[in-house]
Design an enzyme around this catalytic site. Structure first.
Site, PDB file in Angstrom:
ATOM      1  N   SER A 141       0.777  -1.476  -0.288  1.00  0.00           N
ATOM      2  CA  SER A 141      -0.143   0.562   0.375  1.00  0.00           C
ATOM      3  C   SER A 141       0.392   0.608   0.000  1.00  0.00           C
ATOM      4  CB  SER A 141      -0.663   0.031   1.085  1.00  0.00           C
ATOM      5  OG  SER A 141      -1.952   1.444   1.269  1.00  0.00           O
ATOM      6  N   HIS A 142       1.089   1.651   1.385  1.00  0.00           N
ATOM      7  CA  HIS A 142       1.162   3.257   0.986  1.00  0.00           C
ATOM      8  C   HIS A 142       3.037   3.301   1.669  1.00  0.00           C
ATOM      9  CE1 HIS A 142      -1.084   2.143   4.647  1.00  0.00           C
ATOM     10  NE2 HIS A 142       0.288   3.070   5.423  1.00  0.00           N
TER      11      HIS A 142
ATOM     12  N   ASP B 224      -2.397   6.927  -2.973  1.00  0.00           N
ATOM     13  CA  ASP B 224      -1.441   5.679  -3.051  1.00  0.00           C
ATOM     14  C   ASP B 224      -0.816   4.467  -3.431  1.00  0.00           C
ATOM     15  OD1 ASP B 224      -3.773   3.908  -2.497  1.00  0.00           O
ATOM     16  OD2 ASP B 224      -2.383   3.361  -0.860  1.00  0.00           O
TER      17      ASP B 224
ATOM     18  N   ASP C  42      -0.783   1.803  -4.457  1.00  0.00           N
ATOM     19  CA  ASP C  42      -1.459   0.719  -4.830  1.00  0.00           C
ATOM     20  C   ASP C  42      -2.906   1.290  -5.038  1.00  0.00           C
ATOM     21  OD1 ASP C  42      -2.543   0.888  -1.859  1.00  0.00           O
ATOM     22  OD2 ASP C  42      -3.814  -0.965  -2.229  1.00  0.00           O
TER      23      ASP C  42
ATOM     24  N   ASP D 108      -5.635   2.786  -3.306  1.00  0.00           N
ATOM     25  CA  ASP D 108      -7.739   2.810  -2.438  1.00  0.00           C
ATOM     26  C   ASP D 108      -7.414   4.144  -2.240  1.00  0.00           C
ATOM     27  OD1 ASP D 108      -5.298   1.631  -0.727  1.00  0.00           O
ATOM     28  OD2 ASP D 108      -6.195  -0.727  -0.630  1.00  0.00           O
ATOM     29  N   ARG D 109      -6.445   4.578  -1.762  1.00  0.00           N
ATOM     30  CA  ARG D 109      -6.214   5.623  -0.850  1.00  0.00           C
ATOM     31  C   ARG D 109      -6.907   7.206  -1.577  1.00  0.00           C
ATOM     32  NH1 ARG D 109      -3.125   5.034   4.164  1.00  0.00           N
ATOM     33  NH2 ARG D 109      -3.181   3.333   5.351  1.00  0.00           N
TER      34      ARG D 109
ATOM     35  N   LYS E 292     -11.294   0.239  -0.895  1.00  0.00           N
ATOM     36  CA  LYS E 292     -11.520   1.181  -1.629  1.00  0.00           C
ATOM     37  C   LYS E 292     -10.828   1.640  -2.267  1.00  0.00           C
ATOM     38  CE  LYS E 292      -7.281   1.666   1.750  1.00  0.00           C
ATOM     39  NZ  LYS E 292      -7.877   0.777   2.709  1.00  0.00           N
TER      40      LYS E 292
HETATM   41  C1  G1P Z   1      -4.432   1.215   8.251  1.00  0.00           C
HETATM   42  C2  G1P Z   1      -5.635   2.300   8.284  1.00  0.00           C
HETATM   43  C3  G1P Z   1      -6.483   1.611   8.072  1.00  0.00           C
HETATM   44  C4  G1P Z   1      -6.696   0.596   6.036  1.00  0.00           C
HETATM   45  C5  G1P Z   1      -5.515  -0.306   6.609  1.00  0.00           C
HETATM   46  C6  G1P Z   1      -4.897  -0.646   5.194  1.00  0.00           C
HETATM   47  O1  G1P Z   1      -4.324   0.423   9.240  1.00  0.00           O
HETATM   48  O2  G1P Z   1      -5.470   2.365   9.417  1.00  0.00           O
HETATM   49  O3  G1P Z   1      -7.834   2.193   7.753  1.00  0.00           O
HETATM   50  O4  G1P Z   1      -7.799  -0.024   6.308  1.00  0.00           O
HETATM   51  O5  G1P Z   1      -3.663   1.110   6.715  1.00  0.00           O
HETATM   52  O6  G1P Z   1      -5.177  -0.004   4.031  1.00  0.00           O
HETATM   53  P1  G1P Z   1      -3.324   0.051  10.661  1.00  0.00           P
HETATM   54  O7  G1P Z   1      -1.866   0.557   9.759  1.00  0.00           O
HETATM   55  O8  G1P Z   1      -3.736   1.416  11.694  1.00  0.00           O
HETATM   56  O9  G1P Z   1      -3.498  -1.226  10.879  1.00  0.00           O
HETATM   57 ZN    ZN Z   2      -3.285   1.426  -0.340  1.00  0.00          ZN
END
Ligand code: G1P
Ligand code: ZN
Length: 543
Positions: free
Chosen positions: A113-114, A277, A279, A281-282, A376
């Site tokens: 992800s990010h 982000d 991937d 999704d954000r 998302k």
């Molecule tokens: C974080 C975000 C959560 C999201 C997840 C995946 O998880 O807070 O809302 O679904 O990334 O993108 P966390 O690191 O808080 O467990």
């Molecule tokens: Zn992501």
């Protein structure tokens, strides 16, 4: 084609977190590490005859190597076809879209992800089920259990597949179809939103800037915003996906997307700014010199959903994660539809969407989406906003302020303390839980604690119970403080503190969130002994 069975032994750290298994790249490069996890997925999901798998990732370092390994393992584990994005690329929402469109036996998404990428950055892998959504808690647990017992994996002796051109390749009995990563997703977007209206808005001189942050959404944004909607080419910045995301941290928030933030808060700012982000999704939504909190964004999308053709028929319901602000609840109430409160993580929304209970879902962590896929979806949120802007012909800021005037403002902020020692983080959480009895009824200035608990959730569809989902301190006037530990980090612990208060008074809506939340921030530091226990005097990131 020869299929090899390779003897292996378990790694005991393959427990998926909030969203799949994430580790540093060197961890995934250990012999058998990736293979063990992939075999654990295949052993858990029992591959039916003639099954198709979707495969792709956010293009980060190790994406290509992992893609080749997984293709060979898919061939050895009985898949008939794999749909793989060209270059090994698929954004997370596009993967979800393709799983659903072609009714495949789920898909494997390679992403952290990010989280930063590169040889020393993070890598990740997750399985999404046949509905296109992240594997449920039950499946995730079963994969972990399998990973602790694994003794062997199967892999085909085959040549690497040329991933850069679309077309079919044979790998024994299996076909590898290299597909355009953007096409099906772009078509889905076109079916949901009023592209004519957005095109007219952009033609009329409305200026936008989208920051792909050197990550996966570059090709998607170019095709949709520039080619299909007619935005000038320079409306998309950092549009080429790079294995290390240009050395950046591809997380669309005010801290990490500073390049875009400087543009929208600077001279000659565009009318609309957005970022996505690693991937895809954000999303982060900005107006000219104005930031829309993700919680407000969800509420505003819900309140204006009828602007978009795909949502004209109304919303079945809304779901938000527990730490997300209650702004969406107010809209749901006004619309006379239910609003569900789930634990953090998109996997909890899947059942609600599959059962037709909700149309829109959102998280405070820059995640918004709907039942068009089961993830998302960053660009979807951007297009929804553009559709609303085209229909309402007002600025982003005016739309938000009018929303607050009508519903009141849920003032909101999240403070993250990243990379703190695990023991210190656990100590803070334990202290808070041990203080529940003494906190209940306690008075802090004008605020009185109504209730404290560790959030638990019973899924209304399958009855499964998830406990330990975050410490909540709820005040009599509706203010809230939530503490939880991140489940996506790979180094130390990250403590997240979510702060919220409700402000009905329009004359106070101009206040900066940190200022408006100062009392709650003070209480947070006091009851958690955060500074003493972690040695930190301020958060790493404030959103
Ligand atoms: C974080 C975000 C959560 C999201 C997840 C995946 O998880 O807070 O809302 O679904 O990334 O993108 P966390 O690191 O808080 O467990
Ligand atoms: Zn992501």
């Amino acid at each position: 084609m020869n299929i090899r069975t390779v003897a292996t032994t378990p790694f005991n750290d393959q427990k998926p977190g909030t969203s799949g298994l994430r580790k540093r790249v060197p961890a995934f490069q250990q012999p058998h590490y990736l293979e063990n996890f992939v075999q654990s997925i295949f052993d858990t999901i029992t591959v039916p005859p003639n099954a198709t798998l979707v495969l792709g990732g956010d293009g980060r370092y190790y994406n290509r190597e992992a893609t080749q390994v997984i293709l060979k393992m898919a061939a050895a584990n009985g898949f008939r076809r794999v749909l793989v994005g060209a270059g090994g690329i698929l954004s997370t929402p596009a993967a979800s879209c393709i799983i659903r469109k072609y009714k495949t036996h789920g898909g494997i998404i390679l992403s952290a992800s990010h989280n930063p990428g590169g040889p020393d950055g993070d890598f990740g892998i997750k399985y999404n089920g046949t509905n296109g959504g992240p594997a449920t808690e039950t499946v995730t647990e079963a994969i972990y259990t399998a990973s602790k017992k694994i003794t062997q994996y199967r892999i085909a002796d085959a040549a690497d597949v040329a991933l850069d051109r679309t077309g079919d390749h044979k790998m024994g009995d299996m076909t590898v179809s290299v597909i355009d990563p953007v096409e099906a997703y772009a078509e889905l977007m076109e079916s949901l939103f009023d592209f004519d209206a957005i095109r007219a808005l952009l033609k009329g001189g409305f200026r936008i800037k989208f920051d792909a942050m050197h990550a996966v959404t570059g090709p998607y944004a170019r095709e949709i915003l520039v080619n299909r909607l007619g935005a000038p080419a320079d409306s998309v910045m950092n549009a080429v996906p790079l294995p290390d995301f240009g050395g950046g941290h591809p997380d669309p928030n005010l801290t990490y997307a500073h390049e875009l933030v400087e543009i929208v808060y600077g001279k000659h700012a565009p009318d609309f700014g957005a970022a996505s982000d690693g991937d895809g999704d954000r999303n982060m939504i900005l107006g000219k010199g104005f930031f829309v909190t993700p919680s407000d964004s969800l509420a505003i999308i819900a309140a204006n959903a009828q602007c978009a053709p795909g949502y004209k028929q109304g919303l079945a319901g809304i779901a938000r994660s527990m730490p997300t602000s209650e702004a969406a609840d107010r809209v749901a109430k006004a619309l006379g539809i239910p609003c569900y409160e789930t634990p953090t993580g998109w996997k909890f929304f899947g059942n609600l969407m599959d059962a037709g209970k909700v149309t829109l879902c959102g998280e405070e962590s820059f995640g918004t989406g709907s039942d068009h896929v089961r993830e998302k979806d960053g660009l979807w949120a951007v297009l929804f906003w553009l559709n609303i802007l085209a229909a309402r012909k007002q600025s982003v800021e005016t739309i938000v302020r009018e929303h607050w005037t009508k519903y009141g403002r849920n003032v909101y902020s999240r403070h993250d303390y990243e990379g703190i020692p695990v023991d210190a983080a656990n100590g803070v959480m334990k202290l808070l839980k041990d203080s529940f009895a003494s906190l209940k009824g306690a008075q802090f200035g004008h605020l009185q604690v109504k209730l404290c608990d560790d959030f638990s959730y019973t899924d209304p569809v399958d009855g499964s119970v998830s406990t330990g989902q975050g410490v909540r301190i709820l005040f009599v006037d509706g203010s809230r403080i939530v503490f939880r530990l991140s489940g996506t980090g790979t180094e130390g612990a990250t403590l997240r503190i979510y702060l919220e208060s409700f402000e009905p008074d329009v004359s106070r809506h101009h206040l900066d969130a940190q200022e408006a939340l100062a009392t709650l921030i003070g209480i947070t530091l006091q009851i958690s002994e955060l500074r003493k226990r972690t040695g930190r005097d301020k958060p790493t990131v404030i959103t």
